[in-house]
Design a protein around this motif. Structure first.
Motif, mmCIF file in Angstrom:
data_model
loop_
_atom_site.group_PDB
_atom_site.id
_atom_site.type_symbol
_atom_site.label_atom_id
_atom_site.label_comp_id
_atom_site.label_asym_id
_atom_site.label_seq_id
_atom_site.Cartn_x
_atom_site.Cartn_y
_atom_site.Cartn_z
ATOM 1 N N ILE A 196 0.850 -1.212 0.000
ATOM 2 C CA ILE A 196 0.000 0.000 0.000
ATOM 3 C C ILE A 196 0.880 1.254 0.000
ATOM 4 C CG2 ILE A 196 -0.422 0.281 2.523
ATOM 5 C CD1 ILE A 196 -3.133 0.488 -0.170
ATOM 6 N N LYS A 197 2.065 1.120 0.609
ATOM 7 C CA LYS A 197 3.007 2.253 0.643
ATOM 8 C C LYS A 197 3.498 2.639 -0.750
ATOM 9 C CE LYS A 197 5.255 1.281 4.965
ATOM 10 N NZ LYS A 197 6.292 0.347 5.321
ATOM 11 N N THR A 198 3.426 1.689 -1.689
ATOM 12 C CA THR A 198 3.946 1.955 -3.044
ATOM 13 C C THR A 198 2.846 2.474 -3.974
ATOM 14 O OG1 THR A 198 3.464 -0.251 -3.897
ATOM 15 C CG2 THR A 198 5.590 0.038 -2.786
ATOM 16 N N GLN A 199 1.617 2.533 -3.487
ATOM 17 C CA GLN A 199 0.487 2.977 -4.333
ATOM 18 C C GLN A 199 0.392 4.506 -4.306
ATOM 19 O OE1 GLN A 199 -1.333 0.663 -6.106
ATOM 20 N NE2 GLN A 199 0.035 -0.876 -5.226
ATOM 21 N N PRO A 200 -0.214 5.094 -5.346
ATOM 22 C CA PRO A 200 -0.330 6.553 -5.406
ATOM 23 C C PRO A 200 -1.025 7.164 -4.169
ATOM 24 C CG PRO A 200 -0.918 5.580 -7.519
ATOM 25 C CD PRO A 200 -0.705 4.448 -6.585
ATOM 26 N N CYS A 201 -1.907 6.414 -3.504
ATOM 27 C CA CYS A 201 -2.618 6.973 -2.343
ATOM 28 C C CYS A 201 -1.643 7.318 -1.205
ATOM 29 C CB CYS A 201 -3.713 6.037 -1.845
ATOM 30 S SG CYS A 201 -3.104 4.423 -1.355
ATOM 31 N N ALA A 202 -0.475 6.668 -1.202
ATOM 32 C CA ALA A 202 0.516 6.986 -0.165
ATOM 33 C C ALA A 202 1.034 8.408 -0.338
ATOM 34 C CB ALA A 202 1.670 5.988 -0.215
ATOM 35 N N GLN A 203 0.884 8.940 -1.569
ATOM 36 C CA GLN A 203 1.241 10.356 -1.824
ATOM 37 C C GLN A 203 -0.001 11.232 -1.847
ATOM 38 O OE1 GLN A 203 3.536 8.160 -3.691
ATOM 39 N NE2 GLN A 203 4.745 8.798 -1.926
ATOM 40 N N GLY A 204 -1.080 10.723 -1.342
ATOM 41 C CA GLY A 204 -2.315 11.513 -1.232
ATOM 42 C C GLY A 204 -3.132 11.594 -2.522
ATOM 43 N N LYS A 205 -2.768 10.761 -3.519
ATOM 44 C CA LYS A 205 -3.526 10.805 -4.785
ATOM 45 C C LYS A 205 -4.800 9.973 -4.666
ATOM 46 C CE LYS A 205 0.339 11.850 -7.699
ATOM 47 N NZ LYS A 205 1.574 11.208 -8.007
ATOM 48 N N ALA A 206 -5.838 10.430 -5.366
ATOM 49 C CA ALA A 206 -7.135 9.744 -5.291
ATOM 50 C C ALA A 206 -7.022 8.341 -5.898
ATOM 51 C CB ALA A 206 -8.186 10.554 -6.040
ATOM 52 N N MET A 207 -7.604 7.366 -5.205
ATOM 53 C CA MET A 207 -7.606 5.992 -5.733
ATOM 54 C C MET A 207 -8.914 5.300 -5.385
ATOM 55 S SD MET A 207 -3.930 4.221 -4.951
ATOM 56 C CE MET A 207 -4.151 2.761 -5.962
ATOM 57 N N LYS A 208 -9.323 4.413 -6.286
ATOM 58 C CA LYS A 208 -10.477 3.556 -6.005
ATOM 59 C C LYS A 208 -9.919 2.140 -5.802
ATOM 60 C CE LYS A 208 -14.993 2.594 -7.815
ATOM 61 N NZ LYS A 208 -15.774 2.366 -8.980
ATOM 62 N N ILE A 209 -10.131 1.609 -4.636
ATOM 63 C CA ILE A 209 -9.522 0.303 -4.321
ATOM 64 C C ILE A 209 -10.608 -0.717 -3.973
ATOM 65 C CG2 ILE A 209 -7.970 -0.931 -2.734
ATOM 66 C CD1 ILE A 209 -6.273 1.522 -2.476
ATOM 67 N N ALA A 210 -10.475 -1.918 -4.547
ATOM 68 C CA ALA A 210 -11.395 -3.016 -4.199
ATOM 69 C C ALA A 210 -10.707 -3.933 -3.203
ATOM 70 C CB ALA A 210 -11.749 -3.806 -5.452
ATOM 71 N N ILE A 211 -11.453 -4.316 -2.177
ATOM 72 C CA ILE A 211 -10.946 -5.335 -1.243
ATOM 73 C C ILE A 211 -11.814 -6.567 -1.469
ATOM 74 C CG2 ILE A 211 -10.579 -5.936 1.180
ATOM 75 C CD1 ILE A 211 -10.652 -2.869 1.740
ATOM 76 N N ILE A 212 -11.185 -7.667 -1.845
ATOM 77 C CA ILE A 212 -11.953 -8.884 -2.141
ATOM 78 C C ILE A 212 -11.922 -9.782 -0.904
ATOM 79 C CG2 ILE A 212 -12.268 -10.799 -3.773
ATOM 80 C CD1 ILE A 212 -12.092 -8.046 -5.178
ATOM 81 N N GLY A 213 -13.105 -10.119 -0.392
ATOM 82 C CA GLY A 213 -13.169 -10.998 0.773
ATOM 83 C C GLY A 213 -14.039 -10.381 1.855
#
Ligand SMILES: Cc1cc2nc3c(=O)[nH]c(=O)nc-3n(C[C@H](O)[C@H](O)[C@H](O)COP(=O)(O)OP(=O)(O)OC[C@H]3O[C@@H](n4cnc5c(N)ncnc54)[C@H](O)[C@@H]3O)c2cc1C
Length: 446
Positions: A196-213
Motif C-alpha cells: 500500500i506504501k507503493t500505491q499513489p494513495c501513499a502520496q495523497g492521490k485519489a484511488m479507487k480500491i477493491a478489497i476482495i473478501g
C-alpha cells in the motif's frame, strides 16, 4: 555464492521459527532439564522475524485470549508467558488497566520476538528451506537432508534424525487473479503494508480500491484505508450476504480447547468433516463483532454527512478480471438479483485467505515413503516402515486435529506433545542425547 555441507547430524531441524516452533523450543528446553538436551536447529526464511508483519495495522488485535500464549496452558509458571513478558517490559499493571484479553498484534509480535531471542542460538534467520531429501542407508531412511538457501543465495546442506515442518500458510490467490502476479496494482493482504506504501494513495492521490473478501483481513484493510488514506474510496466485495461475526461465545469456544483435539482425532473422516463444517464460522469468513460495529458506524457517518466514500458489494461474485492501463476491471454479478456490472479499480487487495500446502512441496523428494500426508495423534507424519526418521507437521492438520491446528489456541499443549513424542522416538532409535546417557534417559521415560 558458496555451498556448505555440515557434518553434524542434528537430533531435530525445524522449518520455520514462527509461533509453532518457538513454542516447541520452550517445550524442548523444559524437557531438556529432565532428559538431556537435544541438538536442534530452526531455520526461518525471514531475515528479521515478524509475525505476519505486513498485516499489522493500527486496528489489528489478537483474536484469542493472551492466556493462550506460547506456554501458559501447559506450564503457567514458565518464564516465557505473556504475563512475564509484560512484567519484564514494565507494562504489567498498565496492561491490567486496559481490561482486555486481546492485546494488539503489534504487542503480541513483540512478545513472540522477545521469546524467540531467548532461543537465538538455535535459530538461523534468513535461510529458506528448499527441500527435504532422504538419506538412504541399507534401504532405510534413518536421517534426512535439509537443503536451504540464505539471502545471499548460498546453499547449505544439513542432516537430521528428526524434522518438524511448521511453515505456516501461503497466500491463496483466486484463479481469476493468477495471471496478474506481476501487476503491482493487485496484491494479497499478506503484503498489505509494504504494497500500500507503493500505491499513489501513499502520496495523497485519489484511488479507487477493491478489497476482495469478507473476513477479518478484509475488514482490517477496509478500516485502515478509511483511517490512514483519506484519498481512497474503498469497495469491499464479498460473496456473503453480509459481514458475519465470528462466534466466540463460551460454549462454541470449547472447540478450541486442547481436549477437543482428542474429540476430533477419534472421529471417522466423515464426522471430522462435519465437525469442521459446523464450527467454520468461528474462524473463516467472519469478522470480530466490535470491528463490524465500527465499520457499520463508519458507513452510517458517511450517510449522515452525505459523503458516501466507501461501498459494500455483498452477495457478489467476480466473473472476470481484465487489467488495462486505466485500471483493473472486474465483471461482477449479484448472486441474489443476477444483475451484472463492470467496475474499474486502481488497485485490488485480495483478502482471500491462506493455503497450507508448503509441507507437500518441501517433502516431495520423500514422496515414495508417504501416502496421504496424514499424521498420528502426536503430529508425526505417517510414512512406510522404511522411513525411520521422524517427521512432525504443525499447522496443516486441521482435517484430523481440528480448527485449532492453524491457530495459537493449542500451541502450548501441542508443543509438549510433540516434544514428548520426539524424545520417545530418539530413545527408541537409541540415539545418544547430549549431556545424558541413554540408560538414564530410558530410566526417566520409564
Ligand atoms: C494476519 C493473520 C492474523 C492472525 N491472527 C491470529 C490470531 O489473532 N489468533 C490466532 O490464534 N491465530 C491467528 N492467526 C493464525 C496463525 O496461523 C497463527 O497465529 C500462527 O502464526 C501460526 O504459527 P506458525 O508458526 O505455525 O506459522 P507462521 O506464523 O506462519 O510461521 C511460519 C514461519 O515459517 C517461515 N517459513 C515458511 N516457509 C519456510 C521455509 N521454506 N523455510 C524457512 N522458513 C519458512 C515463515 O517465514 C514464518 O516465520 C493469524 C494469521 C494471519 C495470517
Amino acid at each position: 555464492m558458496k555451498n556448505s555441507i555440515t557434518s553434524t547430524v542434528y537430533d531435530l531441524i525445524g522449518v520455520g521459527f514462527g509461533p509453532s516452533n518457538i513454542a516447541l523450543s520452550i517445550a524442548l528446553a523444559e524437557q531438556a532439564k529432565l532428559q538431556g538436551s537435544l541438538s536442534s536447529l530452526f531455520l526461518d526464511k525471514q531475515s528479521n522475524y515478524r509475525w505476519h508483519g505486513n498485516t499489522i495495522t493500527d486496528q489489528s488485535h489478537l483474536q484469542i485470549s493472551f492466556l493462550k500464549d506460547l506456554v501458559s496452558l501447559r506450564n503457567p509458571t514458565s518464564p516465557y508467558s505473556f504475563v512475564n513478558y509484560l512484567q519484564k517490559q514494565g507494562r504489567l499493571v498498565d496492561f491490567i488497566n486496559l481490561g482486555t484479553f486481546y492485546p494488539s498484534r503489534l504487542e503480541f509480535n513483540d512478545y513472540l520476538r522477545w521469546v524467540a531471542e531467548h532461543f537465538s542460538e538455535q535459530c538461523r534467520y534468513g535461510e529458506e528451506v528448499l527441500a527435504i531429501e532422504p538419506v538412504i542407508f541399507q534401504d532405510k531412511v534413518k536421517t534426512l537432508r535439509v537443503i536451504a538457501r540464505d539471502i545471499q543465495g548460498n546453499k547449505s546442506v544439513r542432516e537430521t534424525r528428526a524434522l518438524v515442518v511448521s511453515p505456516g500458510g501461503n497466500a491463496r490467490i483466486p484463479e481469476l487473479f493468477k495471471g496478474l502476479k506481476s501487476d503491482e496494482r493487485v496484491f494479497h493482504h499478506s503484503q498489505y503494508l509494504s504494497k500500500i506504501k507503493t500505491q499513489p494513495c501513499a502520496q495523497g492521490k485519489a484511488m479507487k480500491i477493491a478489497i476482495i473478501g469478507g473476513g477479518q483481513s478484509a475488514a482490517e484493510a477496509f478500516i485502515d484505508l478509511n483511517d490512514n488514506y483519506p484519498s481512497v474510496q474503498a469497495d469491499m466485495i464479498l460473496r456473503n450476504i453480509a459481514l458475519k461475526p465470528a462466534d466466540s461465545s463460551p460454549f462454541v469456544n470449547e472447540v478450541f480447547a486442547p481436549t477437543f483435539t482428542d474429540t476430533m482425532y477419534k472421529q471417522q473422516p466423515i464426522e471430522r468433516e462435519r465437525l469442521l463444517k459446523e464450527y467454520l464460522h468461528t474462524n473463516y469468513s467472519v469478522v470480530d463483532e466490535d470491528m463490524i460495529k465500527q465499520i457499520y458506524s463508519m458507513l452510517y457517518k458517511q450517510k449522515v454527512s452525505g459523503d458516501q466514500r466507501h461501498n459494500f458489494r455483498c452477495s457478489t461474485e467476480i466473473e472476470q478480471v481484465t487489467a488495462t492501463e486505466q485500471g483493473i476491471e472486474l465483471a461482477l454479478r449479484n448472486t441474489e438479483t443476477g444483475q451484472q456490472q463492470l467496475a474499474s479499480y486502481d488497485a485490488v487487495i485480495l483478502a482471500t485467505g491462506y493455503e497450507r500446502k508448503k509441507h507437500i512441496e518441501l517433502l516431495a523428494p520423500l514422496a515414495d515413503y508417504i501416502s496421504d500426508f496424514s499424521v498420528d495423534r502426536n503430529y508425526r507424519l505417517q510414512t512406510d516402515e522404511r522411513c525411520q526418521a521422524a517427521i512432525y507437521l504443525q499447522g496443516c492438520n486441521e482435517s484430523s486435529h481440528g480448527l485449532s491446528d492453524t491457530l495459537l489456541s493449542v500451541l502450548a499443549i501441542r508443543s509438549g506433545e510433540i516434544s514428548a513424542a520426539l524424545y520417545a522416538h530418539l530413545v527408541q532409535e537409541k540415539h545418544a542425547i547430549k549431556s545424558l546417557s541413554i540408560e538414564r534417559l530410558i530410566e526417566t521415560i520409564a
